[in-house]
Design a protein around this motif. Structure first.
Motif, short mmCIF file in Angstrom:
data_model
loop_
_atom_site.label_atom_id
_atom_site.label_comp_id
_atom_site.label_asym_id
_atom_site.label_seq_id
_atom_site.Cartn_x
_atom_site.Cartn_y
_atom_site.Cartn_z
N LEU A 402 0.85 -1.19 0.00
CA LEU A 402 0.00 0.00 0.00
C LEU A 402 0.89 1.24 0.00
CD1 LEU A 402 -3.11 0.78 2.13
CD2 LEU A 402 -1.18 2.35 2.17
N GLN A 403 0.56 2.18 -0.86
CA GLN A 403 1.22 3.48 -0.82
C GLN A 403 0.17 4.57 -0.86
OE1 GLN A 403 5.14 4.77 -2.56
NE2 GLN A 403 3.79 5.70 -4.06
N ALA A 404 0.27 5.48 0.11
CA ALA A 404 -0.68 6.59 0.19
C ALA A 404 0.06 7.90 -0.02
CB ALA A 404 -1.37 6.60 1.55
N SER A 405 -0.47 8.73 -0.90
CA SER A 405 -0.01 10.11 -1.06
C SER A 405 -0.96 10.98 -0.24
CB SER A 405 -0.03 10.51 -2.54
OG SER A 405 0.23 11.89 -2.69
N VAL A 406 -0.55 11.26 0.99
CA VAL A 406 -1.43 11.91 1.97
C VAL A 406 -1.28 13.42 1.88
CG1 VAL A 406 -1.96 12.16 4.41
CG2 VAL A 406 -1.28 9.93 3.51
N THR A 407 -2.39 14.12 1.79
CA THR A 407 -2.39 15.58 1.76
C THR A 407 -3.53 16.13 2.62
OG1 THR A 407 -3.80 15.63 -0.21
CG2 THR A 407 -1.43 15.68 -0.58
N GLY A 408 -3.46 17.44 2.90
CA GLY A 408 -4.55 18.12 3.56
C GLY A 408 -4.61 17.95 5.06
N LEU A 409 -3.49 17.54 5.70
CA LEU A 409 -3.47 17.38 7.14
C LEU A 409 -2.67 18.50 7.79
CD1 LEU A 409 -2.88 13.52 7.37
CD2 LEU A 409 -5.05 14.76 7.36
N GLU A 410 -2.66 18.52 9.12
CA GLU A 410 -1.89 19.53 9.84
C GLU A 410 -0.40 19.22 9.74
OE1 GLU A 410 -3.18 20.60 13.78
OE2 GLU A 410 -5.21 19.85 13.38
N PRO A 411 0.43 20.25 9.61
CA PRO A 411 1.88 20.02 9.48
C PRO A 411 2.49 19.45 10.76
CG PRO A 411 1.26 22.23 8.74
CD PRO A 411 0.08 21.66 9.45
N LYS A 412 3.52 18.61 10.56
CA LYS A 412 4.35 18.09 11.66
C LYS A 412 3.51 17.50 12.79
CE LYS A 412 8.23 21.19 10.75
NZ LYS A 412 9.17 22.20 11.32
N LYS A 413 2.55 16.67 12.43
CA LYS A 413 1.67 16.06 13.42
C LYS A 413 1.57 14.57 13.16
CE LYS A 413 -2.93 16.59 15.50
NZ LYS A 413 -4.17 17.40 15.53
N GLY A 414 1.38 13.79 14.23
CA GLY A 414 1.30 12.35 14.10
C GLY A 414 -0.09 11.86 13.72
N TYR A 415 -0.12 10.91 12.78
CA TYR A 415 -1.37 10.30 12.32
C TYR A 415 -1.16 8.80 12.14
CZ TYR A 415 -3.01 15.03 11.18
OH TYR A 415 -3.40 16.34 11.24
N VAL A 416 -2.26 8.10 11.91
CA VAL A 416 -2.18 6.67 11.64
C VAL A 416 -3.14 6.32 10.51
CG1 VAL A 416 -3.89 6.13 13.44
CG2 VAL A 416 -2.34 4.36 12.64
N LEU A 417 -2.65 5.55 9.54
CA LEU A 417 -3.49 4.99 8.48
C LEU A 417 -4.00 3.66 8.98
CD1 LEU A 417 -4.46 5.11 5.45
CD2 LEU A 417 -2.39 3.82 4.92
N ALA A 418 -5.32 3.45 8.91
CA ALA A 418 -5.89 2.26 9.55
C ALA A 418 -7.06 1.71 8.74
CB ALA A 418 -6.36 2.61 10.97
N LEU A 419 -7.44 0.48 9.09
CA LEU A 419 -8.63 -0.15 8.54
C LEU A 419 -9.74 -0.05 9.57
CD1 LEU A 419 -7.02 -3.34 6.99
CD2 LEU A 419 -8.15 -1.51 5.71
N SER A 420 -10.95 0.20 9.07
CA SER A 420 -12.12 0.30 9.93
C SER A 420 -13.24 -0.57 9.39
CB SER A 420 -12.59 1.76 10.01
OG SER A 420 -13.85 1.86 10.63
N SER A 421 -14.08 -1.08 10.27
CA SER A 421 -15.23 -1.85 9.82
C SER A 421 -16.39 -0.96 9.43
CB SER A 421 -15.68 -2.82 10.93
OG SER A 421 -16.04 -2.09 12.08
N ALA A 461 -17.65 -12.14 4.30
CA ALA A 461 -16.55 -11.37 4.89
C ALA A 461 -17.02 -9.95 5.18
CB ALA A 461 -15.36 -11.33 3.94
N GLU A 462 -16.60 -9.44 6.31
CA GLU A 462 -16.94 -8.08 6.68
C GLU A 462 -16.07 -7.12 5.91
OE1 GLU A 462 -16.92 -5.24 10.66
OE2 GLU A 462 -16.69 -7.41 10.83
N ARG A 463 -16.66 -6.17 5.26
CA ARG A 463 -15.90 -5.20 4.47
C ARG A 463 -15.12 -4.27 5.40
NH1 ARG A 463 -17.94 -1.24 -0.48
NH2 ARG A 463 -15.92 -0.23 -0.79
N ARG A 464 -13.91 -3.88 4.94
CA ARG A 464 -13.09 -2.95 5.70
C ARG A 464 -12.84 -1.70 4.87
NH1 ARG A 464 -8.01 -6.55 7.38
NH2 ARG A 464 -7.97 -6.77 5.11
N TYR A 465 -12.64 -0.59 5.58
CA TYR A 465 -12.49 0.70 4.92
C TYR A 465 -11.20 1.37 5.42
CZ TYR A 465 -17.45 -0.21 4.18
OH TYR A 465 -18.64 -0.79 3.85
N LEU A 466 -10.54 2.08 4.54
CA LEU A 466 -9.33 2.81 4.92
C LEU A 466 -9.70 4.18 5.47
CD1 LEU A 466 -7.05 1.90 1.89
CD2 LEU A 466 -6.55 1.38 4.29
#
Length: 486
Positions: A402-421, A461-466
């Motif tokens: 998986l590769q994400a080009s992440v934009t639109g977030l606050e600068p220099k802040k911690g985040y997590v990419l995750a799966l959700s039900s 199977a339960e679908r998961r979302y990013l």
């Protein structure tokens, strides 16, 4: 008008019509002749997750095949594995007969014959090399060893390392003045670009970078300017290619500013800059730095290179597994070519195949063409963000990268990419990758594993979302971006 003036005007007109046009394209000098686009030319892209080099005919904008330098994951985890890993950087010889391909993960430079697509030699260098390029006389190949603090200098004939040039830590890329006098080396870890004399490998100039993360650098064919990109803060800087190597201009270009290159056009010499976080190529004049165009390209534009006559500019789309062809007269994308996974550096080599179809030793795209593309936005709807986060799932067989080009977030802040039900991210999250945004509020985020579900025997199977949430993998907070549903 007297006879002498008329005769002079006619003579001038005749010379203008008969003299060859000199407006060479990068990396050649402005005095080099333009080379009309044809099927003898090739566009190469280095693809870091399929470990391939794609080969495209620019006359037809068709993929001819790939040069497979390594295997996908998890095959390349084996202690007995001998292929290349993270095929990434690229340069070519001045006689246009050889491309040099850098693989970051296996610390190598692979030299490939452009006419036959055959590997001629592989040289292993220091930790995590990034880019390689031949000097204009073809006698040396300079390789920036980004995981260390030097440029490895290889012999241009034997491809063996002959010396090293000590530079600031983390050299990102090097390019040369068209006359071959200077080498310009920017840094990915230190806010400093250095200028080195090619003849004796001595540092003769220093240019302060506004940030420490420069992935790419290019010199104008007239030998007057050098442009380099700053990926972490979304800027491009220009300095004088000649002493005193003073800074000329800083341009705000946008989040995940990747590569820069030039094309000589009827409108003058134009700089084409890939801005990954905006999915655009921005075009600027090199005389007054005024903006000329903003070109939508597709997800995460990365490498960029002009055709031999400046009529086209080719762009690798890292999160679209494609090559975009831009017409420089209209500054619009006129073709999109499917290629391998996550293209990085792009080279256009005029006259790479003097005769024949040039398809020897090429393989079909195969599994490298199997990728799923997703989008995240603030409220999970298309059009909610001007530059939404783009995600690619590159199929490696049993697992995906998986590769994400992440934009639109606050600068220099911690985040997590995750799966959700749940589509809105409510409930428990399954973290995939924790990351810190750069000063532009963006990031490139990677993860590997069985991310796509395998369902057998009609099992439900339960679908998961990013989603992207604030916080860390251990303590995820509020969800700030949701997967856009089709």
């Amino acid at each position: 008008m007297n006879k002498r003036v008329i005769t002079g005007l006619l003579a001038g007109t005749f010379l203008a019509l008969t003299a060859p046009a000199f407006a060479g394209e990068a990396p050649f000098a402005a005095s080099a002749p333009e080379i009309p686009l044809s099927s003898h030319d090739r566009v190469y892209a280095a693809e870091q997750f399929s470990n391939t080099v794609s080969v495209t005919d620019p006359a037809t904008n068709k993929l001819l095949g790939v040069i497979r330098l390594g295997d996908p994951q998890p095959g390349n985890f084996s202690p007995l594995y001998r292929g290349q890993v993270l095929v990434h950087g690229m340069g070519f010889s001045p006689d246009r007969k050889t491309i040099a391909v850098v693989s970051i993960g296996s610390n190598s430079v692979t030299f490939i014959d452009t006419a036959t697509n055959a590997v001629k030699h592989t040289t292993y260098v220091g930790r995590s090399p990034h880019e390689a390029f031949f000097t204009p006389d073809g006698k040396e190949v300079w390789v920036t060893v980004r995981g260390e603090d030097y440029v490895a200098v290889l012999d241009g004939s034997t491809y063996e390392e002959k010396t090293r040039i000590k530079v600031p830590n983390g050299p990102g890329m090097q390019i040369f003045s068209p006359d071959g006098k200077y080498g310009y080396v920017c840094s990915s870890f230190t806010p400093e670009t250095v200028v080195i004399t090619v003849a004796d490998h001595q540092i003769v100039g220093h240019v302060k970078q506004e940030s420490p993360f420069c992935p790419n650098i290019a010199a104008t064919p007239d030998g007057k300017q050098v442009w380099f990109t700053l990926k972490d803060i979304g800027k491009t800087q220009v300095f004088n290619a000649q002493p005193p190597f003073d800074l000329i201009k800083t341009i705000e270009t946008g989040p995940i500013t990747n590569h820069v290159n030039f094309a000589n056009t009827a409108k003058g010499t134009l700089a084409y800059i890939t801005v990954g976080g905006l999915n655009q190529v921005k075009v600027f004049r090199t005389d007054d730095f005024s903006p000329v165009a903003t070109i939508p390209t597709g997800n995460l534009p990365h490498g960029v290179w002009p055709s031999g006559d400046g009529t086209r500019v080719y762009v690798g789309l890292e999160n679209a597994d494609a090559l975009a062809a831009i017409d420089t007269a209209s500054n619009k994308v006129v073709a999109t070519v499917p290629i391998g996974q996550a293209p990085q550096a792009v080279n256009y080599v005029p006259g790479a195949v003097p005769e024949g179809d040039g398809k020897q030793n090429l393989q079909p795209l195969g599994i490298a063409g199997e990728t799923v593309h997703l989008t995240l936005s603030k409220d999970g709807r298309t059009g909610a963000d001007k530059a939404p986060t783009s995600i690619s799932l590159f199929d490696q067989g049993l697992i995906q990268i998986l590769q994400a080009s992440v934009t639109g977030l606050e600068p220099k802040k911690g985040y997590v990419l995750a799966l959700s039900s749940q589509p809105d991210g409510k409930g428990a999250l399954e973290p995939l990758s924790a990351f810190m945004t750069n000063p532009a509020g963006s990031a490139i985020v990677n993860a590997a594993g069985p991310i796509r579900q395998i369902v057998q025997n009609n099992a439900k199977a339960e679908r998961r979302y990013l989603v992207i949430a604030e916080g860390s993998a251990a303590q995820p907070g509020p969800v700030v971006q949701h997967q856009v549903l089709n």
